[in-house]
Design a protein around this motif. Structure first.
Motif, short mmCIF file in Angstrom:
data_model
loop_
_atom_site.label_atom_id
_atom_site.label_comp_id
_atom_site.label_asym_id
_atom_site.label_seq_id
_atom_site.Cartn_x
_atom_site.Cartn_y
_atom_site.Cartn_z
N ILE A 1 0.88 -1.17 0.00
CA ILE A 1 0.00 0.00 0.00
C ILE A 1 0.91 1.22 0.00
CG2 ILE A 1 -1.84 1.24 1.22
CD1 ILE A 1 -2.51 -1.42 2.65
N LYS A 2 0.55 2.20 -0.78
CA LYS A 2 1.43 3.37 -0.90
C LYS A 2 0.59 4.64 -0.86
CE LYS A 2 5.10 4.57 -4.19
NZ LYS A 2 6.24 4.90 -3.36
N GLU A 3 1.15 5.63 -0.17
CA GLU A 3 0.46 6.92 -0.11
C GLU A 3 0.53 7.64 -1.45
OE1 GLU A 3 2.47 9.03 2.98
OE2 GLU A 3 1.12 8.27 4.54
N PRO B 1 -5.45 11.75 0.92
CA PRO B 1 -5.75 10.68 1.89
C PRO B 1 -5.93 9.33 1.18
CG PRO B 1 -7.73 11.96 1.43
CD PRO B 1 -6.61 12.63 0.69
N HIS B 2 -5.98 9.32 -0.14
CA HIS B 2 -6.22 8.07 -0.86
C HIS B 2 -4.92 7.30 -1.05
CE1 HIS B 2 -10.22 9.55 -1.26
NE2 HIS B 2 -9.79 10.63 -1.91
N ARG B 3 -5.05 6.05 -1.46
CA ARG B 3 -3.89 5.17 -1.52
C ARG B 3 -3.80 4.46 -2.88
NH1 ARG B 3 -2.94 7.47 2.66
NH2 ARG B 3 -3.03 6.65 4.79
N ALA B 4 -2.59 4.01 -3.17
CA ALA B 4 -2.41 3.10 -4.31
C ALA B 4 -2.15 1.72 -3.71
CB ALA B 4 -1.24 3.55 -5.16
N GLY C 1 -0.63 -6.60 -10.31
CA GLY C 1 -1.12 -5.34 -10.81
C GLY C 1 -1.29 -4.35 -9.66
N PHE C 2 -1.74 -3.17 -9.99
CA PHE C 2 -1.99 -2.18 -8.93
C PHE C 2 -3.26 -1.42 -9.26
CE2 PHE C 2 -0.81 1.78 -11.01
CZ PHE C 2 -0.12 1.29 -12.11
N TRP C 3 -3.78 -0.76 -8.24
CA TRP C 3 -5.08 -0.11 -8.46
C TRP C 3 -5.28 1.09 -7.55
CZ3 TRP C 3 -4.17 -4.94 -6.49
CH2 TRP C 3 -4.55 -5.19 -5.15
#
Ligand SMILES: [Zn+2]
Ligand SMILES: [Zn+2]
Length: 1070
Positions: free
Chosen positions: A843-845, A850-853, A892-894
């Protein structure tokens, strides 16, 4: 015979019905009598025949399962006329109204027959006497392709429907629309009227002293079709004759200028040319060598190539190599680049005949071509005739490999072989490597993105092994098409610094015309009618050019388009009786069996062909002889591709033509509006990632097996080597690092450098199984990812323009069994692909938000739930199929779209699916390795709710998708998404900035569209994408400034739910 009686009886019934029930028909006949009363009786009689034909054909063509072969039609017409129908009568009608009558031999396989499998074996009983039996006459031709040789031809008679000079139905046989009886009657009347007009015109135009009937009968003699097989024999015995249809030799063809003028005079020309520019011819610039070549080399160049002087870029490269520098030459196609490494090779061999060299090409075809050229050169070089040049690729038999290693001076190979065969057995290659002077890598632009990044590591392994055997002097020479920053690309791929960049092109070039060809609307008055098909435009233009002796290649973006063009050509040219032209056209694409490929390549290289239909496989520069024209069917994948493909046409002093046929897609239409960009826009940099730890580790496992690693090897593999060795490899007591045991004994087998799936489906033609001597034939192999969309039971599969029906697919054995079936419809799978985040690993800032990748496991599930049966653009039928979903796990990422924003989008009438899809592409457009990533592309079929298929629309509309931007690795072995995730926040910001700053109205390929969108960017919203990006970045949104949209259609998006992370996952800072 069964079919003819059915047609005969039915049409008799139809005629009877018309006679009794239709008063209008009676009055029509009366009108006819009045109008034709002034005609000579010959024409009145001919009109009777025409009317009978007209009735029968109208009936037959409204019944799709009946083929309009001449025997079938004849039986019915004779039933109506109560007398024999002579072939000469039909020919006279054809001569009178040629534009509406098609009367020709066509390959039996192109007949439209509704049944899945065809049995026309009984046809022969029906064949009219004049048909020369094809089998006894068919001489085996060397040019026929597999599957084509046994094709029989049948005589077909039918009407063609014209509207405003344009063939309504596209190439090939006319396609009868389903008509009401009323429409049918109207059509019959219209054709009768056309006939009457033609007779009136003829009578009026007949000069004094001549007889109209004689004129017509004389003309009719040219209209009696001849069985193509018989024609060959006749042509051989009866040379001469009236041959005004001879195609000029390519050297005698008209100029491109004249051809463009002529195109604009054609009846089918409707201002398709929206942009034309002409580039003037350029004279050669010769260069001087620092040291003159030996007399023998000069002699060899002169004798084998007719070269007596060298161009500037050639001498500059040869001079640099003489100074032991590495060289990259980036110039236009066909500028004589091979000389750049061939001449230095000859020099090395003259100095020391033990010298060796490796020539690397991205495809086998190209290697094959270049090998022949080098052999010819060596053969002309006294003292070097004995030098052995061999191909060493996946097709090289195991038992020959040893001899090759021991005796060859030059090997032609590819990076796959270097990676998986040569380097793992380096001990067998030591002598060769010790003597190695030169490594030439052609088409360097091919190596970029994931593949390029792997190749960069393979080259580092290779340099390390050369150094270990004491050879530090290998010179690398490479050539590429025109690319951005060539020396930078070479430096990163090879890991060397001392690179001489040569970009000044000294080769002469002829005048070049570039044309942008837009698709006309079906009805010029109404845009809503949609555009005509680009396939049809391409086929028509290709035939037009070939008939004028212009050698042309058509580039298609996908294999299927390639097959469709080939099918169109086959139909059109057969129907015109131009099998001579058809024999000079070949399709070429990946996937064909090796045997077929070699055969096609041979034909192509021999320069005997007039036309080639290819996927981008040929873009790599296989020498297919002198081409005069390139047709690009749809804008290729990027500006660099466009320029490389366009560059395939034209050499030296000849003029040439490049045509971009714009598809009805946003990216194509963008270039219709802004054609300047095709020529002015800078090309994107080629990407090679040499810092990717995932890729480096993979190759360290291989390298350690070739020769144990030490930390000194950081000179090859970079600063991360120490860390990777300590964490991933095994260290021995002396401090050497070895391959981790789990990758033994063949670590290279764990690394797929092309990132492609290894699983392939074998496509087998079983048509002849069960017949005497009938054996199954392997047609091609296709990757699993494509197999799912092309091999489903009942689907039509095309191979070299011929149609097959998929009978059976076994997912266990990965074999598909097909039978040759002669249909004139195609199928399109109906499918959906769900991309679902399954587990969060990281998880990445996102900076300032305030949302995350999120990064992790992603499941990709493709379901083919049915297919559409299509004829042209007409939908015939929906067929359900029950196939297993194709599932794969990737990484993958989202980013999850915040709930509030979903609310805002809906409030403003913006569709969340459009916004999410466009925002995903905007992100991809700003990330360099995106060609190796995919996203869940949204399909118009679902979002716009096609009404034709209520059942499935409903079913699919229930399929809701999470509000999530998701990007994943195209390959199961890919690692790009991990790197993308590291930069996900920055790229998100860049995507936002570029969308916000883009001056376009509704989105363009610079902001939200993608050339690689699998759904053609149809579901798109620039305004929506911008809002999604702003929300994720926590930027201010002025809700008042967002324009209200009408907001129709289904909403297919639901709020995304949190994906469970692995234990202990910490949030990483932005
Ligand atoms: Zn834009
Ligand atoms: Zn897309």
């Amino acid at each position: 015979m069964k079919r003819s009686t059915t047609a005969g009886e039915s049409s008799k019934k139809l005629a009877k019905k018309q006679k009794v029930s239709s008063a209008t028909s009676a009055s029509r006949n009366q009108d006819d009598d009045e109008e034709t009363s002034g005609w000579p009786s010959y024409f009145r009689d001919l009109f009777k025949v025409f009317k009978a034909l007209n009735t029968v054909l109208a009936f037959v063509s409204s019944h799709k399962h009946l083929a309009t072969t001449f025997p079938v039609v004849r039986a019915s017409v004779e039933g109506l006329l109560k007398r024999p129908l002579e072939l000469s009568k039909v020919a006279e009608i054809k001569a009178l109204v040629p534009e509406i009558v098609k009367f020709a031999y066509i390959p039996e396989n192109d007949l439209r027959i509704h049944a899945e499998t065809v049995s026309l074996n009984t046809k022969r009983e029906l064949s009219p006497d004049f048909t020369l039996h094809s089998q006894s006459l068919a001489a085996p031709s060397t040019s026929v392709l597999p599957g084509q040789e046994e094709e029989e031809h049948v005589l077909v008679l039918e009407f063609i429907e014209y509207s405003r000079g344009r063939l309504k139905s596209g190439p090939g046989l006319s396609v009868p629309p389903s008509m009401t009886p009323k429409q049918l009657n109207k059509l019959v009347d219209k054709r009768n009227q056309r006939f009457k007009d033609a007779v009136d015109e003829l009578i009026k135009a007949t000069p004094e002293g001549e007889v109209s009937m004689d004129l017509l009968q004389a003309a009719a003699r040219d209209h009696i079709p001849v069985n193509p097989f018989a024609k060959k024999v006749l042509a051989a015995t009866n040379a001469g004759g009236s041959q005004n249809l001879i195609i000029p030799e390519p050297k005698d063809r008209p100029s491109i200028d004249d051809i463009i003028v002529e195109i604009q005079k054609q009846s089918w020309y409707e201002k398709q040319i929206v942009d034309r520019r002409t580039f003037k011819e350029k004279a050669a610039v010769e260069g001087l060598l620092d040291e003159p070549l030996s007399h023998t080399i000069q002699q060899a160049l002169r004798e084998s190539r007719n070269i007596t002087s060298l161009y500037y870029h050639q001498t500059a490269a040869i001079n640099a190599i003489a100074k032991k520098k590495h060289v990259i030459v980036s110039t236009s196609t066909a500028s004589g680049k091979s000389v750049i490494y061939q001449v230095p090779l000859l020099k090395f061999l003259e100095e020391n005949s033990n010298s060796t060299a490796i020539f690397i090409y991205p495809t086998k075809a190209l290697a094959q071509d270049q090998r022949t050229a080098l052999e010819q050169l060596l053969w002309a070089c006294p003292g070097l005739q004995h030098i052995k040049v061999v191909t060493y690729d996946g097709d090289t038999p195991q038992d020959q490999r040893r001899t090759i290693r021991e005796t060859a001076s030059v090997i032609f190979t590819n990076f796959d072989m270097l990676h998986a065969s040569i380097l793992p057995h380096e001990e067998l290659w030591r002598t060769f490597m010790k003597n190695l002077k030169l490594v030439a890598v052609d088409e360097l632009h091919y190596y970029s993105n994931l593949f390029g990044s792997h190749v960069a590591q393979v080259i580092r392994r290779f340099r390390r092994i050369c150094a270990a055997v004491g050879n530090q002097r290998v010179i690398f020479v490479s050539c590429s098409a025109t690319i951005a920053k060539p020396s930078q690309h070479m430096k990163s791929l090879f890991g060397v610094d001392d690179v001489e960049e040569i970009v000044e092109d000294g080769a002469p070039s002829g005048k070049k015309d570039y044309i942008v060809w837009d698709l006309p609307y079906k009805d010029p008055q109404a845009e809503k009618s949609g555009r005509t098909s680009s396939l049809h435009e391409a086929t028509q233009l290709m035939i037009f050019l070939m008939m004028r002796g212009v050698r042309v290649i058509v580039f298609c973006k996908v294999r299927k388009a390639c097959e469709f063009v080939m099918k169109g050509l086959r139909q059109e040219l057969s129907a015109d009786g131009r099998l001579d032209v058809l024999a000079k056209v070949m399709p070429y694409r990946g996937g064909y069996s090796q045997e077929d490929r070699r055969r096609i390549e041979h034909e192509a290289f021999s320069g005997r062909l007039l036309g080639i239909v290819a996927t981008n496989a040929l873009e790599l520069g296989v020498d297919i002889g002198v081409l005069d024209a390139v047709i690009m069917l749809g804008f290729p994948f990027g500006i660099a591709n466009f320029r490389q493909q366009a560059g395939r046409a034209g050499r030296r002093s000849r003029d040439s033509l490049a045509v971009l046929i714009a598809d009805d897609l946003p990216i194509d239409q963008h270039y219709v509006d802004y054609p300047d960009e095709l020529y002015d826009q800078p090309m994107d940099d080629l990407i090679v990632d040499v810092d990717s730890k995932v890729i480096i580790e993979a190759h360290l496992q291989c390298a350690a097996h070739e020769m144990p690693l030490s930390k000194d090897d950081a000179v090859y593999f970079g600063a991360s080597l120490a860390e990777l060795c300590d964490s991933k490899l095994r260290k021995d007591q002396d401090g050497w690092y070895h391959t981790h045991p789990k990758f033994l004994p063949y670590p290279s087998r764990h690394v797929s450098i092309r990132g492609a799936d290894d699983d392939k489906y074998t496509v087998i033609d079983v048509t002849k199984l069960g017949l005497p001597h009938g054996v199954p034939r392997i047609m091609e192999e296709i990757e699993l990812a494509r197999a799912i969309f092309e091999l489903y039971e009942g689907g039509v599969f095309m191979h070299q323009g011929l149609t097959f029906i998929v009978k059976e697919v076994s997912h266990d054995t990965k074999v598909a069994r097909l039978v040759r079936a002669d249909v004139n419809w195609s199928t399109r799978p109906r499918d959906y692909t769900d991309v679902d985040a399954k587990q969060t690993h990281r998880i990445k800032e996102i900076a300032g938000s305030p949302h995350r990748a999120y990064f992790g496991r992603v499941d990709v599930t493709t379901v083919v739930f049915g297919f559409l049966k299509l004829r042209g653009s007409e939908m015939l039928e929906f067929v359900d199929v029950d196939t297993l979903p194709y599932e794969r796990q990737v990484t993958g990422f989202w980013f999850d779209v915040p709930k509030d924003l979903l609310g805002l989008l809906r409030e403003k009438g913006l569709k969340p699916a459009e916004a999410i899809h466009s925002a995903s592409h905007a992100w991809m457009n700003r990330f360099a390795l995106s060609p190796d990533l995919r996203t869940e592309c949204k399909a118009a079929e679902k979002e716009l709710a096609e009404r034709k298929d209520e059942k499935h629309t409903e079913e699919k509309s229930r399929r809701k998708r999470p509000a999530r931007l998701i990007l994943y690795d195209a390959s199961r072995k890919g690692s790009v998404s991990a790197q993308a995730f590291d930069h996900s926040g920055e790229v998100l910001r860049q995507a936002h900035d570029s969308v916000e700053a883009c001056p376009c109205d509704d989105g363009c390929y610079k902001c939200i569209h993608s050339a690689t969108c699998s759904e053609g960017n149809v579901v798109a919203s620039k305004a929506g994408a911008l809002l999604v990006l702003k929300a994720l970045l926590n930027l201010d949104i002025d809700t008042n400034s967002v324009a209200q949209q009408p907001g129709q259609g289904p909403d297919t998006i639901v709020e995304a739910t949190y994906v469970r992370p692995l234990d202990g996952v910490q949030v990483e800072p932005a």
